[in-house]
Design an enzyme around this catalytic site. Sequence first.
Site, PDB file in Angstrom:
ATOM      1  CG  ASN A   1      26.067  62.937  39.820  1.00  0.00           C
ATOM      2  OD1 ASN A   1      25.247  62.733  40.706  1.00  0.00           O
ATOM      3  ND2 ASN A   1      27.223  63.580  40.043  1.00  0.00           N
TER       4      ASN A   1
ATOM      5  CE  LYS B   1      38.416  57.139  44.906  1.00  0.00           C
ATOM      6  NZ  LYS B   1      37.570  58.266  44.523  1.00  0.00           N
TER       7      LYS B   1
ATOM      8  CG  PHE C   1      28.755  55.620  49.559  1.00  0.00           C
ATOM      9  CD1 PHE C   1      29.065  56.190  50.778  1.00  0.00           C
ATOM     10  CD2 PHE C   1      27.577  54.896  49.446  1.00  0.00           C
ATOM     11  CE1 PHE C   1      28.219  56.046  51.872  1.00  0.00           C
ATOM     12  CE2 PHE C   1      26.721  54.743  50.527  1.00  0.00           C
ATOM     13  CZ  PHE C   1      27.035  55.324  51.747  1.00  0.00           C
TER      14      PHE C   1
ATOM     15  CE  LYS D   1      20.886  78.966  25.132  1.00  0.00           C
ATOM     16  NZ  LYS D   1      19.533  79.270  24.712  1.00  0.00           N
TER      17      LYS D   1
ATOM     18  CG  ASP E   1      35.397  60.879  38.654  1.00  0.00           C
ATOM     19  OD1 ASP E   1      35.828  61.151  39.789  1.00  0.00           O
ATOM     20  OD2 ASP E   1      34.730  59.856  38.399  1.00  0.00           O
TER      21      ASP E   1
ATOM     22  CE  LYS F   1      35.627  53.667  42.201  1.00  0.00           C
ATOM     23  NZ  LYS F   1      34.267  53.800  41.784  1.00  0.00           N
TER      24      LYS F   1
HETATM   25  O1  PMT Z   1      22.135  60.579  46.447  1.00  0.00           O
HETATM   26  P1  PMT Z   1      21.285  59.347  46.184  1.00  0.00           P
HETATM   27  O2  PMT Z   1      20.274  59.576  45.096  1.00  0.00           O
HETATM   28  O3  PMT Z   1      20.701  58.783  47.445  1.00  0.00           O
HETATM   29  O4  PMT Z   1      22.270  58.223  45.584  1.00  0.00           O
HETATM   30  C1  PMT Z   1      23.233  57.625  46.397  1.00  0.00           C
HETATM   31  C2  PMT Z   1      24.558  57.404  45.663  1.00  0.00           C
HETATM   32  C3  PMT Z   1      24.373  56.417  44.527  1.00  0.00           C
HETATM   33  C4  PMT Z   1      25.074  58.742  45.091  1.00  0.00           C
HETATM   34  C5  PMT Z   1      25.577  56.855  46.728  1.00  0.00           C
HETATM   35  O5  PMT Z   1      25.082  55.668  47.260  1.00  0.00           O
HETATM   36  C6  PMT Z   1      26.936  56.642  46.132  1.00  0.00           C
HETATM   37  O6  PMT Z   1      27.265  55.604  45.584  1.00  0.00           O
HETATM   38  N1  PMT Z   1      27.812  57.681  46.247  1.00  0.00           N
HETATM   39  C7  PMT Z   1      29.163  57.698  45.617  1.00  0.00           C
HETATM   40  C8  PMT Z   1      29.060  57.989  44.161  1.00  0.00           C
HETATM   41  C9  PMT Z   1      30.415  58.105  43.510  1.00  0.00           C
HETATM   42  O7  PMT Z   1      30.792  59.180  43.147  1.00  0.00           O
HETATM   43  O8  PMT Z   1      31.107  57.002  43.453  1.00  0.00           O
HETATM   44  P2  PMT Z   1      32.602  56.883  42.809  1.00  0.00           P
HETATM   45  O9  PMT Z   1      32.834  55.427  42.756  1.00  0.00           O
HETATM   46  O10 PMT Z   1      32.681  57.673  41.531  1.00  0.00           O
HETATM   47  O11 PMT Z   1      33.535  57.594  43.873  1.00  0.00           O
HETATM   48  C10 PMT Z   1      34.149  56.879  44.931  1.00  0.00           C
HETATM   49  C11 PMT Z   1      34.280  57.756  46.167  1.00  0.00           C
HETATM   50  O12 PMT Z   1      35.179  58.845  45.894  1.00  0.00           O
HETATM   51  C12 PMT Z   1      32.984  58.393  46.621  1.00  0.00           C
HETATM   52  O13 PMT Z   1      32.943  58.366  48.018  1.00  0.00           O
HETATM   53  C13 PMT Z   1      33.077  59.824  46.105  1.00  0.00           C
HETATM   54  O14 PMT Z   1      32.366  60.738  46.961  1.00  0.00           O
HETATM   55  C14 PMT Z   1      34.578  60.087  46.142  1.00  0.00           C
HETATM   56  N2  PMT Z   1      35.051  61.022  45.102  1.00  0.00           N
HETATM   57  C15 PMT Z   1      34.792  60.777  43.790  1.00  0.00           C
HETATM   58  C16 PMT Z   1      35.268  61.655  42.842  1.00  0.00           C
HETATM   59  C17 PMT Z   1      36.011  62.781  43.247  1.00  0.00           C
HETATM   60  N3  PMT Z   1      36.469  63.643  42.364  1.00  0.00           N
HETATM   61  N4  PMT Z   1      36.254  62.988  44.547  1.00  0.00           N
HETATM   62  C18 PMT Z   1      35.802  62.126  45.485  1.00  0.00           C
HETATM   63  O15 PMT Z   1      36.040  62.317  46.674  1.00  0.00           O
END
Ligand code: PMT
Length: 404
Positions: free
Chosen positions: A206, A342, A324, A285, A275, A338
Site C-alpha cells: 500500500n 478494536k 489510526f 516467479k 488485511d 473501529k
Molecule cells: O505512512 P504515511 O505515508 O505517512 O501515511 C500515513 C497513514 C495514512 C498510513 C496513517 O495516517 C494511517 O491512517 N494509518 C492507518 C492505516 C490503516 O491501516 O488504517 P485501517 O483503518 O485499515 O486500520 C485501522 C487500525 O488497525 C490501524 O491502526 C492499523 O494499524 C490497525 N490494523 C489494521 C489491519 C490489521 N491487520 N492489523 C492492524 O492492527
Amino acid sequence: MALIALGVSGGIGAYKAVEVARGLQKRGHDVAAVLTSNACRFVGPLTFEAITRRPVITDQFAPGLNADIEHIALASSAAVLVVAPATANVIGKFANGIADDFLSSLYLATRAPVLLAPSMNTNMLEHGAVQANLAVLATRGVRFVEPGEGFLACGWQGKGRLAEPDAIVDAVERLLQPDRSWQGRAIVVTAGPTYEDLDPVRFIGNRSSGRMGFAIAAEAARRGASVTLIAGPTSLEPPVVGDLVRVRTAADMHAAVMARSREADVVIMAAAVADYAPARREAHKVEKQQAPLTVTLERTPDILAELGAERAARGGALPLLVGFAAETRDLLERAKAKRARKRVDLIVANDVSQPGAGFEVDTNIVTIVGPDGEEAQPKQAKAEVARVLLDRIDRMLAGLTRQP
Ligand code: PMT
C-alpha cells in the site's frame, strides 16, 4: 543564556533575521550570525555585527578567522543552529550532505539541535524535490518553523512567507529546554506499509511511506520516552530511536508488536497493515498465461484488535492503545466503529482522499476520536499531528496507573 548560531540564507526574509537575532538577545542569548554569500545580497553583515556585537561569519576561509576550523569551533559551542530564512538551496544542501560553504559545513559538523524556518515561493515549497529534502531532514530530527501564508515578495499569494521572528525565537527557546516529560515511559510505534509476497518478485502493498509513524516515534523520543519503532518496508530514513525493528509482512508486524507490547505504556499503530495476504507464496516467479489469474487471499491477524482483546482479558488500562483509521468516506462513523470494535482508547481518523492528508505527504488532517468525543485538527505537518496526539495521550496517562 546560550550561544545560538543563526544561519541566514539568501531570501527576501533575510531582513527578518535581524529581528530574530534581537529577539534571541532579548531572551539573554548570545548570537553568532552566519550569512551565506547570497544572504549578503539581501542584508549587510554589518547590520548583524552591530546587533550581535560579534564578528559575522560570511566566508569559510576568511583570513584571521581560524580559517577552515572556525565552523568546528562554532559547531561544538552552539546550543542550537537556527536557519532563518532557510531557502530551497540550503535545505537541499543540508539534506544531501553538501558542505560547500560555512553554513552547510556547520550543519554537518554540529550535534546541536537544528531548527529551520523555510521561506520561498509557494511552487518551490510544494515541489517534490523540496518536500523530499524536508522529509529527509525531519527524519534526521531537524525541527521546523512552518512558513506562513499570504502575499509573497515575488507577487504570489500562498504558503512560503518566513514565519514571524517571535515564533522563530519561541521555537528556539523550546529546543533549549528539552522536554523529558516522557522519560520512564515505554512506547511502541508502528509505521509504514506491509508487503505481502505473491512470488519472489511481486507483492501486495500500500501507499504508506512511514512518515506519520516516524513523526510520532521522533516526537516520543524527543520527550525522552523509550521508543520501539516497528517499521514496514519504506525507503525513508527512520528517526533515531532506542529500538528499531524492521518487518515486511503483516505476520512479521504481528509477531513484533505482540512480543513488545506487554511491557509498553502506549502502543500507537500508524502502520497501514494489510488485511489480506496471498494464501501461498509461490516459490518461483509466476509465468503469465492467457487465462485470468486467480489469487486466493487470506485474512491477516488484526493486531490492534488482538491487543485490545488481550488488554480487556487482563482487565488493565495499559498499554494505552491508539489506532489510526484510513478512510475515504463516512470518516467519523467508521472511526468510531473501529474504536469500539478494536477496544482501543483513541482512533486517529484521516480521510486519505483529501489533498494534504494521509499517505505519502508531509501533512495530515486528522480527527482524534476518544472516549469523550472528537477533536478535529486542521491540516498541519505530521510532526505537529504527533505533538497534538502525544499531548492528548499525556492527559489520558495522567489518570492511569499500571496494574501489578
Ligand atoms: O505512512 P504515511 O505515508 O505517512 O501515511 C500515513 C497513514 C495514512 C498510513 C496513517 O495516517 C494511517 O491512517 N494509518 C492507518 C492505516 C490503516 O491501516 O488504517 P485501517 O483503518 O485499515 O486500520 C485501522 C487500525 O488497525 C490501524 O491502526 C492499523 O494499524 C490497525 N490494523 C489494521 C489491519 C490489521 N491487520 N492489523 C492492524 O492492527
